[in-house]
Design a protein around this motif. Structure first.
Motif, PDB file in Angstrom:
ATOM      1  N   ALA A 121       0.815  -1.217   0.000  1.00 15.70           N
ATOM      2  CA  ALA A 121       0.000   0.000   0.000  1.00 15.70           C
ATOM      3  C   ALA A 121       0.848   1.265   0.000  1.00 15.70           C
ATOM      4  O   ALA A 121       0.356   2.347  -0.350  1.00 15.70           O
ATOM      5  N   LEU A 122       2.141   1.157   0.365  1.00 20.37           N
ATOM      6  CA  LEU A 122       3.028   2.314   0.348  1.00 20.37           C
ATOM      7  C   LEU A 122       3.688   2.551  -1.009  1.00 20.37           C
ATOM      8  O   LEU A 122       4.350   3.568  -1.210  1.00 20.37           O
ATOM      9  N   LEU A 123       3.520   1.629  -1.939  1.00 20.13           N
ATOM     10  CA  LEU A 123       4.066   1.810  -3.276  1.00 20.13           C
ATOM     11  C   LEU A 123       3.229   2.816  -4.057  1.00 20.13           C
ATOM     12  O   LEU A 123       2.077   3.106  -3.705  1.00 20.13           O
ATOM     13  N   ASP A 124       3.810   3.367  -5.126  1.00 22.18           N
ATOM     14  CA  ASP A 124       3.089   4.337  -5.951  1.00 22.18           C
ATOM     15  C   ASP A 124       1.841   3.709  -6.560  1.00 22.18           C
ATOM     16  O   ASP A 124       1.858   2.539  -6.984  1.00 22.18           O
ATOM     17  N   GLU A 125       0.771   4.483  -6.621  1.00 19.02           N
ATOM     18  CA  GLU A 125      -0.420   4.038  -7.331  1.00 19.02           C
ATOM     19  C   GLU A 125      -0.145   4.003  -8.830  1.00 19.02           C
ATOM     20  O   GLU A 125       0.640   4.789  -9.350  1.00 19.02           O
ATOM     21  N   ARG A 126      -0.810   3.108  -9.514  1.00 15.90           N
ATOM     22  CA  ARG A 126      -0.752   3.036 -10.968  1.00 15.90           C
ATOM     23  C   ARG A 126      -2.025   3.640 -11.548  1.00 15.90           C
ATOM     24  O   ARG A 126      -3.075   3.628 -10.910  1.00 15.90           O
ATOM     25  N   GLY A 127      -1.935   4.135 -12.759  1.00 13.67           N
ATOM     26  CA  GLY A 127      -3.130   4.643 -13.418  1.00 13.67           C
ATOM     27  C   GLY A 127      -4.017   3.502 -13.884  1.00 13.67           C
ATOM     28  O   GLY A 127      -3.692   2.319 -13.739  1.00 13.67           O
ATOM     29  N   THR A 128      -5.147   3.842 -14.442  1.00 13.95           N
ATOM     30  CA  THR A 128      -6.062   2.851 -15.002  1.00 13.95           C
ATOM     31  C   THR A 128      -5.695   2.615 -16.459  1.00 13.95           C
ATOM     32  O   THR A 128      -5.812   3.518 -17.291  1.00 13.95           O
ATOM     33  N   ALA A 129      -5.217   1.422 -16.763  1.00 16.94           N
ATOM     34  CA  ALA A 129      -4.795   1.087 -18.125  1.00 16.94           C
ATOM     35  C   ALA A 129      -6.003   0.751 -18.994  1.00 16.94           C
ATOM     36  O   ALA A 129      -6.949   0.105 -18.532  1.00 16.94           O
ATOM     37  N   ILE A 130      -5.960   1.197 -20.239  1.00 18.09           N
ATOM     38  CA  ILE A 130      -6.982   0.865 -21.235  1.00 18.09           C
ATOM     39  C   ILE A 130      -6.309  -0.011 -22.282  1.00 18.09           C
ATOM     40  O   ILE A 130      -5.496   0.463 -23.073  1.00 18.09           O
ATOM     41  N   HIS A 165       1.141   1.068 -18.673  1.00 21.91           N
ATOM     42  CA  HIS A 165       2.253   0.125 -18.811  1.00 21.91           C
ATOM     43  C   HIS A 165       2.765   0.044 -20.245  1.00 21.91           C
ATOM     44  O   HIS A 165       3.832  -0.524 -20.484  1.00 21.91           O
ATOM     45  N   SER A 166       2.035   0.622 -21.193  1.00 21.45           N
ATOM     46  CA  SER A 166       2.485   0.772 -22.589  1.00 21.45           C
ATOM     47  C   SER A 166       3.098  -0.516 -23.133  1.00 21.45           C
ATOM     48  O   SER A 166       4.202  -0.522 -23.691  1.00 21.45           O
ATOM     49  N   SER A 167       2.382  -1.620 -22.981  1.00 21.87           N
ATOM     50  CA  SER A 167       2.890  -2.909 -23.440  1.00 21.87           C
ATOM     51  C   SER A 167       1.716  -3.810 -23.794  1.00 21.87           C
ATOM     52  O   SER A 167       0.552  -3.463 -23.582  1.00 21.87           O
ATOM     53  N   GLY A 168       2.045  -4.983 -24.344  1.00 19.30           N
ATOM     54  CA  GLY A 168       1.021  -5.884 -24.829  1.00 19.30           C
ATOM     55  C   GLY A 168       0.874  -7.133 -23.985  1.00 19.30           C
ATOM     56  O   GLY A 168       1.770  -7.515 -23.219  1.00 19.30           O
ATOM     57  N   ILE A 169      -0.271  -7.791 -24.142  1.00 22.36           N
ATOM     58  CA  ILE A 169      -0.604  -9.015 -23.413  1.00 22.36           C
ATOM     59  C   ILE A 169      -1.171 -10.013 -24.417  1.00 22.36           C
ATOM     60  O   ILE A 169      -2.143  -9.721 -25.120  1.00 22.36           O
ATOM     61  N   LEU A 170      -0.573 -11.189 -24.493  1.00 25.67           N
ATOM     62  CA  LEU A 170      -1.026 -12.260 -25.372  1.00 25.67           C
ATOM     63  C   LEU A 170      -1.668 -13.347 -24.529  1.00 25.67           C
ATOM     64  O   LEU A 170      -1.056 -13.817 -23.547  1.00 25.67           O
ATOM     65  N   THR A 171      -2.895 -13.766 -24.882  1.00 29.00           N
ATOM     66  CA  THR A 171      -3.641 -14.709 -24.056  1.00 29.00           C
ATOM     67  C   THR A 171      -4.247 -15.825 -24.898  1.00 29.00           C
ATOM     68  O   THR A 171      -5.234 -15.599 -25.601  1.00 29.00           O
ATOM     69  N   PRO A 172      -3.685 -17.037 -24.880  1.00 24.08           N
ATOM     70  CA  PRO A 172      -4.359 -18.191 -25.470  1.00 24.08           C
ATOM     71  C   PRO A 172      -5.333 -18.808 -24.469  1.00 24.08           C
ATOM     72  O   PRO A 172      -5.053 -18.857 -23.261  1.00 24.08           O
ATOM     73  N   THR A 173      -6.484 -19.274 -24.958  1.00 28.75           N
ATOM     74  CA  THR A 173      -7.520 -19.837 -24.087  1.00 28.75           C
ATOM     75  C   THR A 173      -8.177 -21.023 -24.769  1.00 28.75           C
ATOM     76  O   THR A 173      -8.451 -20.980 -25.974  1.00 28.75           O
ATOM     77  N   ARG A 201       7.505  -4.182 -15.454  1.00 27.48           N
ATOM     78  CA  ARG A 201       8.071  -3.007 -14.785  1.00 27.48           C
ATOM     79  C   ARG A 201       7.004  -2.254 -14.004  1.00 27.48           C
ATOM     80  O   ARG A 201       7.249  -1.762 -12.901  1.00 27.48           O
ATOM     81  N   THR A 202       5.809  -2.151 -14.573  1.00 18.62           N
ATOM     82  CA  THR A 202       4.758  -1.340 -13.961  1.00 18.62           C
ATOM     83  C   THR A 202       4.145  -2.003 -12.734  1.00 18.62           C
ATOM     84  O   THR A 202       3.949  -1.360 -11.696  1.00 18.62           O
TER      85      THR A 202
END
Length: 285
Positions: A121-130, A165-173, A201-202
């Motif tokens: 809880a003491l770490l920096d808050e992150r924004g809401t990623a879209i 976080h300016s990065s991508g996420i690959l999800t196989p399902t 990193r984020t």
């Protein structure tokens, strides 16, 4: 087509990450609507979710979900994500191809007040990623148990356009669903996530300033294989059957963090074992 998609709402309430596929019709139930007709199934559930990715603490949150069809195009809203299938499918036991856009609103660590662990809880808050992207997949109705059970496999990719976080996420399902009767069905699914370096990193790194403030060690996470997961869902009609009326839905998902993500100080004060549970109601019209 309403009965083909009713089960997918239980997937959405149990885990939005696995809610991109259509679902089978119950056994011996004829279609009650035009296969290309418009309809909607809406639901709301109560979900038990980790405070953040890697947390060992949990909180309760509402989980909305909706599935429908407009002019032959299907859409799914499941919690924090929405997807649309832009390829019209056939009806009955058949193969079908799925493809379309997907969008996710990522709330991970965007509020310290939602985190119980005093160090995190003491770490920096992150924004809401879209996170916006698309998915492709293939499905087969009529596989093992009847003409109405279904197996499907999809791969999605999305990228954060909000600059969090300016990065991508690959999800196989992969998903398998089968009706037990005209009033009940069950589903099983498995998934994995591969993320780019900016994601690690984020959400899993600790900067020198954050380390001094929280007492957590300095840590730099990379990208790669983040987690795998398995889950099960169920749906039971309370009024009518799976073609209409009120249904009780629920499910549970287990995810295991790996690599840099399991080794992160945020996970070490939490847990690499992540559980998601949900219970809710759905109604079709």
């Amino acid at each position: 087509m309403r009965i083909l998609l009713a089960a997918a709402l239980s997937l959405g309430l149990a885990s939005p990450a696995f809610a991109q596929d259509t679902a089978p019709a119950p056994v011996d139930t004829p279609p009650s609507t035009d296969p290309q007709g418009d309809f909607a199934i809406v639901g709301v559930g109560v979900g038990l979710l980790p405070d953040y990715e890697g947390s060992g603490d949990y909180s309760v949150s509402p989980v909305p979900a909706a599935i429908g069809q407009v002019s032959g195009y299907r859409f799914i809203l499941a919690g924090n994500r929405v997807s649309v299938d832009l390829i019209k499918d056939g009806y009955g036991p058949t193969w079908d191809v799925q493809a379309g856009p997907i969008g996710v609103v990522n709330f991970n660590r965007n509020s310290r007040d939602a985190i119980d662990n005093p160090q995190v809880a003491l770490l920096d808050e992150r924004g809401t990623a879209i996170e916006l992207g698309g998915y492709v997949g293939i499905g087969k109705t009529g596989v093992i148990t009847s003409d109405y059970d279904r197996f499907s496999a999809t791969v999605s990719y999305r990228y954060d356009v909000a600059g969090v976080h300016s990065s991508g996420i690959l999800t196989p399902t992969v998903t398998y669903t089968t009706p037990l009767s005209t009033k009940a069905l069950v589903g099983l699914f498995a998934s994995a996530e591969f993320v780019e370096r900016g994601y690690g990193r984020t959400y899993f790194s600790v900067t020198p300033a954050e380390s001094a403030r929280s007492g957590l060690p300095i840590y730099t996470a990379g990208g790669g294989f983040k987690n795998w997961g398995i889950g099960a869902v169920g749906m039971r009609s309370l009024t009518g059957d799976l073609t209409g009326g009120l249904q009780l839905v629920g499910g549970v998902v287990y995810r295991r963090l790996s690599g840099d993500f399991a080794d992160s100080p945020l996970t070490r004060v939490g847990s690499p074992n992540q559980w998601i549970g949900a219970l809710g109601l759905a109604y079709s019209f």
